[in-house]
Structures are given as structure tokens and as C-alpha cells.
Design an enzyme around this catalytic site. Sequence first.
Site, PDB file in Angstrom:
ATOM      1  CE  LYS A  54     -23.946  22.745  -7.740  1.00 24.78           C
ATOM      2  NZ  LYS A  54     -23.447  23.319  -9.010  1.00 24.78           N
ATOM      3  CD  GLN A  98     -23.326  21.301 -12.090  1.00 23.05           C
ATOM      4  OE1 GLN A  98     -24.050  21.937 -11.458  1.00 23.05           O
ATOM      5  NE2 GLN A  98     -22.001  20.774 -11.965  1.00 23.05           N
ATOM      6  CG  ASP A 121     -20.555  28.939 -10.537  1.00 19.95           C
ATOM      7  OD1 ASP A 121     -20.333  28.702  -9.439  1.00 19.95           O
ATOM      8  OD2 ASP A 121     -20.329  28.172 -11.640  1.00 19.95           O
TER       9      ASP A 121
END
Length: 295
Positions: A54, A98, A121
Site C-alpha cells: 500500500k 490493517q 476501508d
Amino acid sequence: MSAKILDGKALAARLQTEMAEQVQTWIPQVGRPPGLAVLRVGEDPASAAYVRGKERACERVGMASFGQHFSAEAPPSQLLDTILRLNQDERVDGILVQLPLPPGWDPIPPLLAIEPDKDVDGLHPMNLGRLLRGEPGLQSCTPLGVMRLLQTEGIPLSGKQAVVVGRSILVGKPLSLMLLAADATVTLAHSRTPDLADVTRRADIVVMAVGKPNLLSADMVKPGAVVIDVGINRTLTPDGSSQLVGDVCYEEVKEVAAAITPVPGGVGPMTVTMLLHNTLESYRLRNRRGNGCSL
């Protein structure tokens, strides 16, 4: 005749090139690049690799990275305090925690702490509620990547029978809502679904997102169906080395399906690209409101 291979890696590269051009157009007006903060806890090798990917993607499109790494022994309050600080940081347009977190860490408080308009997200209850209601908002990256891949490839969804195998909040549930919004008739199957093969054989579109290697075999697929493999599983080969495989028996299913995504190189690159897309969207919206940008 073998299926058409849906190349998520190639599409992701093209979209990232387009985003890089857009970022360069915006920077002179805003005075800064878009900023993404990816927060990682613990030493899980897979999570570390995903975060590095990322961060490299951010560099490719010209975004600033504000990632931080926390020890698994750190107090959870440290992660929460960092999120609250990043919520107020005008340089940061997107925040992602994460997952999975290490054992003993509850993922719910940090996900709830992220400002919904920075929740790239798409996992905050407000953004999930917007998706349910059909309202604009940041959407979960993997399902969004699947939809973008289907739409770019010109695969019709309206009126089609779609089966999503896997009911997680990360993929299965939001993707089912996105497919419904595209006028597909959706069945959400899972580990308790009796006779899964009977369910998948009736589908025009099958999405596998359960994390079980090679679960979907050719006899479970209707000839001419579209098969999307979200699964990423590391398995051992006979010589003792490891390889990545999906939830689909790729070699046999590609001889039955009309189109199929490979693993790796299918949905995975699109997930990262949609994370960048969401960050750019947050950046645009925040600066349209705050700075009156006209783009």
C-alpha cells in the site's frame, strides 16, 4: 474453450496511472498531495507485506504516506490516540487499520474511532449504513474493486443471478449490497449453506470469498458463468515450497467459466487501487468543501 482472464493487475496499473495524473492536477490548487495513514499492529508477515504494498502504491500515484507501526504489546489506547490525532490532521485524508489485529486486540474500538469521511476501508457503521441505504459514501475496497473489474470488462449484472460465498463484513455482505444496487438477484451463501454446489450451479456470477483453498470445483459452476475469486490462501507444494491459491480450482474452472479472475493478479491489485481511489475521493471532497476547488 478457456475462460477470459479478468486481469485485475493490468486494470489496477491503468487506474493508478490515471490517478497519478489527477493528483498532479489537484496539488497546485490544494497545496499538498492526498495523504493516507495505514496503521499496523504486531509482526504478522502477511500484514507487513500488505502494508508495504500500500505504501509503494501511494508513492506511485504521488500520495503522502503517514503510516505507523505499533507493537502488539503496546496499550490499545496508543492506537486510539493516534487515530484521534490523525482525524484532526489536515494532511491526512484516509485512515486504515490493517486487519487482522493481533490476538487480544479488539478491532471494533479503532474502527469506530476513525472519522467516517476518512474511513477509506469503508468499515465504519456510518459508511456501511450509507451503502445499505444507497447513499454516497466511502465503500469497502475489495467489493468496490470487484465491481469496478466487472463493470470495466462489460459484464452485465442487471437481472443476473449472483451467488456470493462468504458473509464477512469485509467482502461478502458489502459486495452483496453492491450487486443488489446493480440490479442483480443475489444469494449470500456461507459455511452453513446446505448443498453449496446446487446453489453455485444456478449462478450467472459466482464470487468466492471464504478463504478455503480450491473450494469451488468445475462441477459446481454453470457453463458460461463468471467466476470471481477473492480468496488468497498460502499452500504447500509437493516440493515443500509455498504458493498462493484462491478459493477456486482455477485450472479446471477456467475450462467451464466464461470469465475468471486469477490468484494472484485478479482482485488483489484492485483492492489496493480502490484504497487509493477512496483516499483521492476523500481528498477531493474535503477540499471542495474547504477550499472551493472547482475540479
